[in-house]
Structure formats: C-alpha cells, structure tokens
Motif scaffolding. Structure first.
Motif, short mmCIF file in Angstrom:
data_model
loop_
_atom_site.label_atom_id
_atom_site.label_comp_id
_atom_site.label_asym_id
_atom_site.label_seq_id
_atom_site.Cartn_x
_atom_site.Cartn_y
_atom_site.Cartn_z
N GLU A 72 0.99 -1.24 0.23
CA GLU A 72 0.13 0.15 -0.02
C GLU A 72 0.83 1.18 -0.19
OE1 GLU A 72 -2.63 -0.08 3.13
OE2 GLU A 72 -4.20 -1.71 2.30
N GLU A 73 1.84 1.18 0.74
CA GLU A 73 2.67 2.53 1.02
C GLU A 73 3.52 2.53 -0.38
OE1 GLU A 73 6.46 4.15 3.55
OE2 GLU A 73 5.84 2.24 4.04
N GLY A 74 4.08 1.31 -1.10
CA GLY A 74 4.99 1.47 -2.45
C GLY A 74 3.91 2.12 -3.33
N ASN A 97 -3.23 -6.81 -6.10
CA ASN A 97 -3.86 -6.94 -4.76
C ASN A 97 -3.92 -5.39 -4.25
OD1 ASN A 97 -5.25 -8.05 -2.91
ND2 ASN A 97 -3.48 -8.75 -1.77
N LEU A 98 -4.42 -4.54 -5.14
CA LEU A 98 -4.74 -3.19 -4.59
C LEU A 98 -5.84 -3.17 -3.99
CD1 LEU A 98 -3.68 -1.05 -7.75
CD2 LEU A 98 -2.38 -1.36 -5.76
N ARG A 99 -5.83 -2.19 -2.77
CA ARG A 99 -7.31 -2.59 -1.83
C ARG A 99 -7.71 -0.87 -1.76
NH1 ARG A 99 -6.17 -7.42 2.59
NH2 ARG A 99 -5.70 -8.84 0.85
N ALA A 100 -8.00 -0.62 -0.27
CA ALA A 100 -8.52 0.64 -0.02
C ALA A 100 -7.60 1.74 -0.27
CB ALA A 100 -9.05 0.79 1.24
N THR A 101 -6.40 1.61 0.07
CA THR A 101 -5.38 2.85 0.01
C THR A 101 -4.87 3.16 -1.40
OG1 THR A 101 -4.46 2.44 2.10
CG2 THR A 101 -3.17 3.55 0.82
N GLY A 102 -4.81 1.88 -2.06
CA GLY A 102 -4.54 2.02 -3.60
C GLY A 102 -5.76 2.51 -4.20
N ALA A 103 -6.86 2.03 -4.03
CA ALA A 103 -8.04 2.80 -4.65
C ALA A 103 -8.01 4.47 -4.59
CB ALA A 103 -9.30 2.17 -4.33
N LYS A 104 -7.83 4.83 -3.24
CA LYS A 104 -7.74 6.19 -3.04
C LYS A 104 -6.59 6.73 -3.72
CE LYS A 104 -10.11 5.93 1.69
NZ LYS A 104 -9.95 6.13 3.03
N ALA A 105 -5.40 6.33 -3.75
CA ALA A 105 -4.43 7.02 -4.59
C ALA A 105 -4.62 6.86 -6.11
CB ALA A 105 -3.05 6.29 -4.41
N SER A 118 -4.80 4.94 -21.33
CA SER A 118 -5.14 3.29 -21.02
C SER A 118 -4.47 2.88 -19.38
CB SER A 118 -4.53 2.37 -21.88
OG SER A 118 -4.82 1.06 -21.79
N LEU A 119 -5.63 2.44 -18.81
CA LEU A 119 -5.29 1.94 -17.55
C LEU A 119 -5.92 0.57 -17.19
CD1 LEU A 119 -4.28 2.47 -14.60
CD2 LEU A 119 -6.65 3.57 -13.99
N THR A 120 -5.07 -0.35 -16.81
CA THR A 120 -5.48 -1.80 -16.73
C THR A 120 -5.12 -1.90 -15.11
OG1 THR A 120 -4.46 -2.60 -18.84
CG2 THR A 120 -4.71 -4.00 -17.48
N LEU A 121 -6.38 -2.68 -14.74
CA LEU A 121 -6.43 -2.92 -13.28
C LEU A 121 -7.01 -4.14 -12.93
CD1 LEU A 121 -7.78 0.46 -11.99
CD2 LEU A 121 -5.37 -0.41 -11.55
N GLU A 122 -6.66 -5.09 -13.77
CA GLU A 122 -7.25 -6.56 -13.70
C GLU A 122 -6.66 -7.45 -12.39
OE1 GLU A 122 -7.85 -10.62 -16.26
OE2 GLU A 122 -6.56 -9.01 -17.24
N TRP A 123 -7.47 -8.08 -11.85
CA TRP A 123 -6.96 -8.91 -10.75
C TRP A 123 -6.45 -7.87 -9.76
CZ3 TRP A 123 -8.59 -13.71 -10.26
CH2 TRP A 123 -8.85 -14.59 -11.58
N ASN A 124 -7.43 -7.24 -8.98
CA ASN A 124 -7.18 -6.60 -7.78
C ASN A 124 -8.33 -6.45 -6.95
OD1 ASN A 124 -4.31 -5.37 -8.00
ND2 ASN A 124 -5.19 -4.38 -9.81
#
Length: 644
Positions: A72-74, A97-105, A118-124
């Motif tokens: 999450e920090e990285g 495996n991006l979660r809450a912090t990644g979604a906000k960022a 183009s943004l690919t966010l598959e399998w998160n």
C-alpha cells in the motif's frame, strides 16, 4: 535509456537505498519509450525512487507494473510520482492486490494526471471497500484523458456499479470499459443501463460473468451500438466538414486567380488602347506630311480618306465588342452572386432542419425522463412490497417462536412438527420470492422493450437526418458544377475577346501595309469588308448560343427550386411521422400502465392466497396438536381425527 539508469542509481544513492538488480537489468534492456517491470517484486524504497524518477521523466510512454506485489505504501509513492508525469499514456497494474489505500491513490492520480489514456487494473480488490472505490470513481468522473479502463476481477458489487454509473454520467472521454467477472448483479446492471443514455462517448462495455439477466445485457448492447453509430456519424461529419472547407478554400483561390487574370487582361487592353492611340497620332502626322507634299495627287488623298474611315469603323466595332464583353462579364458575375445567395439559403434551411431535429431530441429526452420516473415509482412500489413481505415473515417467525416456547416444555414431538411446518413456510416464502423475482424480470423485459422502441425511433430520426444531409450535399455538388460551367463559359468568352483583339491587331497591321502598298488598297479593302461581315455573323451566332445556355441554366435553377419544395414536403411528412410515433409511444405507455395494474392485481390475489394458506396451516397445526395431546393421554387417534 542510459540516462534513465544513471538517474535511477543517483536517486538510490541520495535516498540511501540499494538499487535492485532486476530493475537495473530492465533499465539496461529498456526499449524506446517503454518500461516493463512485470513479475518483479518491488520494495518500498524502490517504489519511492521510481516515483521520484517518474515525476520528472519525459521519455516514457508505457509503464508495465503487472504482478509486482506492490504494498500500500509503495503504490501510493508510485502514484504520487505519476501525478505530475505528462508523457506516460499506458499504465498496467494487473495482479497487484490493490485495496482501499490503492483505490484512493488511484482516484487522486486520475484527478491530477492529464496524459494516461489506458489503465489496466485486472486481478485487484478495488471493489471490496465501498468508500475507497467511491473516491476512485470520483477520479474517473473528473478525468478528461482516459480512453480505456480494465476492471476485471475486482470484487465490484452492485453498490460499486452504482458509483461507476454516477462516474460515467460525469465522464466525457472514456470509450472502453471492461467489468467482466465481478459481482455486479441485477441492481448494478440496471444502474449502468440507466446511466448510459446520458453518456455519449462510451462505445464498449463488457459485463460477462456478473450474474446480470439477458434483457439488461441486451439493453447495454443496444446503447453501445447507438453510441458506436453516433461516433461513426460524428467522424463522417467531421471528414465531410474538412472536405467542404477545403473545397471552399479552393474555390475562393480560383475566384481570386480569375479576378487577377481579369485585372491583367484589363491592363493589357488599356496598354493596347494606348498603343493604338499612339499609332493614330503617328498616322495623323503622316497624313499631314502627305497632305503637305505637293507631288501627291487627288487619288492619294481619296485613298487616305477611305483608309481613315475604315479605321474609324474598326475602332467603333472594337469598342462595341469591348462593351459587349463587359456586359457578359457583369451578367456572369451576377449569376455567380445569385448562385452564392442560393447556397446560403440552402445552408440556412439545413440549419433550420437541424434545429428542428434538436427540438425533437429534447422531446425524446423528456419522454425518457418520464419513463425513468415511472420506473423509479415501480421500483419504490416493489421495495414497499418487499418490506411488507419482510414484516409478514417477522410476524410469522414471532408466532412460531411463541408456539415453540409454549409447547417445548410439554411435548418434544410437537416441536419437531412445528420445525417441519416452519421449513414448509420458508419454502413457500421462497416460492413467493421466486414469483416476485419473476414479476421483476417481467418488468425489466417491459423496460427493455420500451428502450428498444425508443432506440428504433432514434435510429429512424438519424436515418432521416442522414438522408436530408445527403440530398443537400448532392444539391451543393450540382450547384458547384454549375458554377464551374459558368466559369468555363466566362473563360471561353474571354478567349473569344482575346481572339477578336488579335484580329483587330492583324487588321491594323494590314492597314499599315496599305500605307506602304497603295496600289492594292481597293482589293484589300474588299477582302477586309468580307472578313468583317463573316465576323459579325460569328458574333451574332455566339451571342445566340450564350443566350440559349443562360436560358438552360435558368431552367435548371427552377428545377432545383422545385426539388427544394419536394424536400420541404418530405420534412413535413417526417414531422407528421414523428407525431404519429409519439402518439403510438404514449399509447404503448398507457398499455404498460394497464399491464402494471393487472400485475398489481395478481400480486394482491397472491397475497390473499398466502393468507388463506397460512390459515389452513394454522388449522392443521391445531389438529395435529390435539392429536398429539390425545396420543399422550392414551386416547385413540381415530376419535380425535378430523372428519373428512
């Protein structure tokens, strides 16, 4: 590429972190404009250094960070660096495996970045936290450069789909959205369908593997087809507009060239007139010198007088020809101005037709709003019916619990029977819920039918608009062809004028030759008279031909006016058809309301049947209770059994 590697090592030294060997190898093998760090486990320090590197990097266009196990920090450090980047267009974050912090960022990144397309966010796992996913959707709504978004396998629920629907209402650039293999369901699919009429840029939406009914998927496909048609029509209109602008510029350039040519010919004519005047002066001087000479006799004087009269006649004829040419040019210019005015009138008519079509589209939008209001009312009524069913379930459960408390101490067998009756009641409640779901599916089918009818009406409008535009374009091409023909006729007239000027020059040279050769003056004068008569006949024939051509052009213009009247009649017929379609749509709405009333009546009958079944079950329970009591007390069962 070596500069990127040096800057990476320099930033690692400044931050006190050791550079990763895998990252250095990838930077060493870096293709032009692409950084691929897939399947490389990146530490927090590496993410911090990469974020600083991407903050000022101006050569990368594609960044691949799939399966990097970002923390999450990285991820936040990387996204902070990308916020100020202006060159990265393709970003791949698959399987991190991006979660809450990644979604906000990510939401913050989409709000600030102006280059990612183009943004690919598959399998998160962005959809597991609703608040964080709502901030991500807010970033999507505020973004103005993103074209493709991949959200496959992100645990998005129906609430997340509702947030995405709100984002799609505000977004005006997203064209492709992939939502396959999530948990959107029926409610999320309906929310997406309701947001699609206000979004005109999205032309591809994948919803496979989300437990969405087929009618909702068909409605989504229809909306996507409509947006694709709109996009193709918009592109065709842009291409046609550019072509027309180029043609107009070309015509303007040709007109300017023709004007310059006319000015040059006029200047040449003036120079020739000046030369002719000088020749006349010299001839007059010669005449005076010849008159002063005493050796010349009366024959020479008479010959000179005849020559002067012939030259005057030729000058008069030449002036008349110049006046006729000027008249022809003025007439041609008037015809050109009239044709331009007619073009302007046609364009104004096209604008009026487009305004009418826009007004009709606004009426269609109002009908859509009415349909959405009616669907919202139906949803509210369905929710009220669900609440009533829940209340009845609670009451039934409370009654059953009371019965269990009363009879649990006395008879164990009675409790088992009551449990079985509870199971039967639950099965029946499930059946009733299945009936309710079937009724909701019928309502959704009715909505899709209404949407399909609306789409057909819009398609008919688009077809009619396209036909009108095509006909206007054909007419414009025809008028441009006429203008070209008129320009050719003008050029031909100018060519004839030049030929006539050349003939006049030849006649003047012949007159000068007559001064030198006085013996053959009479013969040449007769030849000149014959030539002048033939030229007069040719000029008369040309004037008659030009008049016939102008009459034919007037007839063609009248035919164009008749065609415009036919177009107006077609437009009136289309307006009548639109009115008929509107009336049919209103009748269809009334029919739907009657069908809804019949469905409500069916629901009321089903509720009455449920109450009757409950009463029967209560009676059966009382009979079974009496039978169990009789069995416990030792009395025979046949005496207590109810009569058949």
């Amino acid at each position: 590429m070596e500069e990127i590697r040096r800057s990476y090592s320099r930033l690692c030294k400044e931050s006190g972190a050791e550079p990763q060997e895998a990252v250095l190898q990838q930077l060493h093998q870096l293709p032009r404009g692409r950084l691929d760090l897939a399947t490389q486990s990146l530490t927090v320090d590496t993410c911090r250094v990469l974020g600083k590197l991407l903050h000022d990097e101006a050569t990368l266009k594609e960044l691949v960070l799939s399966d990097c196990m970002l923390s999450e920090e990285g991820s936040t450090l990387l996204f902070q660096g990308l916020c100020a980047n202006t060159t990265v267009q393709h970003l791949d974050l698959k399987g991190n495996n991006l979660r809450a912090t990644g979604a906000k960022a990510l939401g913050k990144l989409l709000r600030q970045n102006k280059s990612i397309q183009s943004l690919t966010l598959e399998w998160n796992n962005l959809g597991m936290w609703e608040d964080a996913f709502a901030t991500f959707c807010g970033g999507v709504a505020a973004n103005s450069t993103l074209r493709q978004l991949d959200l496959r396998n992100n645990q998005i629920s129906h609430k997340g789909a509702e947030e995405l629907a709100l984002a799609l209402k505000g977004n005006t650039t997203l064209q492709q959205l992939d939502l396959r293999w999530n948990n959107i369901g029926l409610l999320g699919g309906r929310a997406l369908v309701n947001c699609l009429p206000s979004n005109r840029t999205l032309w591809r939406l994948d919803l496979a593997g989300n437990n969405i009914p087929g009618d909702v998927l068909r409605a989504v496909d229809q909306a996507m087809d409509h947006n694709q048609d709109r996009l193709t029509a918009f592109r065709e209109n842009q291409a046609r507009a550019t072509i027309l602008s180029k043609e107009v510029q070309h015509l303007q350039e040709e007109k300017s060239k023709q004007f310059l040519d006319l000015m040059e010919t006029i200047d040449k004519q003036r120079e020739e007139m000046a030369r002719n005047s000088r020749l006349q002066m010299t001839e007059a001087a010669l005449v005076l010198s010849e008159q002063k000479a005493q050796d010349l006799g009366e024959l020479l004087t008479t010959a000179e007088q005849e020559r002067q009269s012939l030259s005057q006649r030729q000058e008069k004829e030449r002036k008349l020809e110049q006046q006729e040419a000027a008249d022809r040019e003025s007439r041609l210019l008037r015809d050109l101005s009239a044709a331009n005015e007619k073009n302007l009138l046609l364009r104004s008519q096209v604008d009026e037709l487009e305004r009418k079509v826009k007004s009709q589209q606004e009426q269609l939008f109002l009908t859509r709003q009415e349909l959405t209001n009616s669907s919202a009312e139906l949803k509210i009524r369905a929710i009220q019916a669900e609440e009533r069913l829940d209340v009845e379930k609670r009451r039934a459960k409370q009654n059953m619990e009371d019965l269990e408390k009363l009879h649990s101490k006395e008879v164990d067998h009675m409790t088992r029977h009551l449990e079985e009756s509870e199971r039967a009641m639950q099965e029946r409640i499930q059946r009733l819920e299945a009936l309710r779901l079937s009724l909701e599916e019928e309502l959704s089918r009715m909505k899709t039918a209404v949407l399909s009818e609306r789409g057909q009406a819009e398609e008919e409008l688009i077809k009619a608009r396209n036909q009108a535009r095509l006909e206007e374009q054909h007419r414009l091409a025809h008028l441009e062809e006429k203008i070209r023909l008129l320009a050719q006729a003008r050029d031909e007239a100018q060519a004839t004028c030049l030929q006539q000027k050349q003939m006049v020059a030849e006649a003047q040279t012949r007159a000068s030759q007559l001064n030198l050769q006085m013996e053959g003056q009479q013969r040449r004068l007769e030849e000149l008279q014959q030539e002048l008569s033939s030229k007069d006949q040719e000029k008369a024939a040309e004037v008659a031909r030009v008049r016939v051509g102008l009459q034919e052009q007037m007839g063609r213009l009248q035919a164009d006016l008749v065609a415009q009247e036919v177009l107006r009649e077609k437009v009136a017929a289309l307006e009548r058809q639109l009115k008929v379609v509107g009336s049919e749509h209103r009748e269809a709405l009334l029919d739907r309301e009657s069908e809804n009333a019949s469905l409500r009546e069916k629901l009321r009958l089903k509720e009455a049947e449920i109450s009757r079944i409950r009463d029967e079950e209560a009676q059966r329970a009382s009979f079974l209770q009496n039978a169990v009591l009789a069995y416990v007390q030792g009395s025979p069962l046949r005496a207590l059994s109810p009569p058949k």
